[in-house]
Enzyme design. Structure first.
Site, mmCIF file in Angstrom:
data_model
loop_
_atom_site.group_PDB
_atom_site.id
_atom_site.type_symbol
_atom_site.label_atom_id
_atom_site.label_comp_id
_atom_site.label_asym_id
_atom_site.label_seq_id
_atom_site.Cartn_x
_atom_site.Cartn_y
_atom_site.Cartn_z
ATOM 1 C CG HIS A 29 6.662 9.528 -9.484
ATOM 2 N ND1 HIS A 29 7.034 8.814 -8.356
ATOM 3 C CD2 HIS A 29 6.479 8.615 -10.456
ATOM 4 C CE1 HIS A 29 7.051 7.518 -8.641
ATOM 5 N NE2 HIS A 29 6.718 7.377 -9.917
ATOM 6 N NE ARG A 122 8.637 4.056 -7.072
ATOM 7 C CZ ARG A 122 8.025 3.762 -8.213
ATOM 8 N NH1 ARG A 122 8.696 3.182 -9.196
ATOM 9 N NH2 ARG A 122 6.744 4.036 -8.395
ATOM 10 C CG ASP A 247 4.312 7.410 -13.583
ATOM 11 O OD1 ASP A 247 5.421 7.133 -13.074
ATOM 12 O OD2 ASP A 247 3.534 6.530 -14.002
#
Length: 292
Positions: A29, A122, A247
């Site tokens: 991610h 997503r 992230d």
């Protein structure tokens, strides 16, 4: 001209982590932003990121010891997925991607994304990132991506999970819950939303969870050790359906993390070499289709 706020850039000099990632480790991610001159941010974006282009992305992973990555297209790029697919094309098989799509995408468009290394799409259920999905549209897209063997990545906080349980359990595709459902570390693992997520994770084998964003969960601050019990509990339930990621470049965080701290949390999440390999290598290989 967009009036969206400009967010902070990532940590300028993350430290090399003490924990050594095993070969083939994957950051599942992470994002690339721009450069805006090549991949323009859409006018209706909810925030404006400083450019965090492919060169910065590669440098960060080289410092951390990450060999593979799954690039998640973020909201500032709208439905233009080129920032992801162009990076995949230059990765020699080391990158996969998650796209932003809507009903304007034809079946041929989706097939082209699939051929370019996209493995899912997503949807965000977070009001600050825009309107919530139209669930009828969402359902139609899920049925269309099922033949591609994609999954759907969901930014769906656990505190709001309960109304969506019937929909999730009836999905025709696997689904991945981002950021452990962003629980509040101060409320402990017994908080209602996180317990709902745990029960869903235990009974629905289509459900995967990303053990990401301790900086969004923490009440104590860096190095975010108070997020570890949440990750360990998920691993205890099923170590074969958990994923790790940074992230990076950490959009919209109150506390910008040092990515070295994020890597050094891994042994607190997964204390054995076997669990670490599942989290970092085996599970991403299986879900995203990396070559063994």
């Amino acid at each position: 001209m967009s009036l969206s706020p400009t967010i902070a850039p990532p940590h300028p000099d993350p430290r090399p982590p003490a924990f050594r990632l095993p070969p083939g480790s994957c950051d599942t991610h992470c994002h690339i932003f721009g450069p805006n001159s090549l991949y323009p941010y859409v006018p209706e974006r909810p925030y404006t990121p400083p450019d965090a282009p492919l060169a910065m992305f590669r440098a960060l992973h080289a410092r951390l010891g990450v060999e593979r990555a799954v690039i998640v297209n973020a909201t500032p790029h709208g439905r233009d997925n080129r920032v992801v697919t162009d990076a995949i094309a230059q990765s020699n098989g080391r990158y996969k991607g998650i796209a932003n799509v809507d009903e304007s995408f034809s079946d041929a468009d989706l097939a082209a994304l699939n051929a370019a290394g996209i493995k899912g799409c997503r949807f965000t259920f977070l009001p600050r990132l825009g309107a919530l999905p139209d669930m009828d549209v969402f359902g139609r897209i899920m049925r269309r991506i099922a033949p591609l063997e994609w999954h759907v990545d969901l930014y769906l906080p656990a505190v709001g999970l309960e109304p969506f349980l019937p929909m999730l359990e009836s999905l025709p595709v696997p689904y991945v819950i981002d950021h452990m459902g962003v629980p509040d570390a101060a409320a402990g693992i017994d908080q209602t939303g996180f317990q709902i997520l745990l029960r869903l994770f235990e009974r629905d084998r289509k459900c995967w969870v990303k053990l990401t964003c301790p900086e969004r969960i923490t009440a104590a601050g860096a190095p975010f050790h108070d997020a570890a019990p949440f990750a360990r509990r998920l691993i205890e339930i099923d170590a074969d359906r958990v994923l790790w990621g940074t992230d990076w470049p950490h959009p919209n965080v109150k506390l910008m993390p040092d990515d070295g701290d994020l890597v050094d949390l891994i042994p607190l999440f997964a204390p054995t070499a076997e669990l670490q390999r599942k989290l970092l290598v085996d599970n991403p290989t299986r879900l995203f289709g990396f070559k063994v």
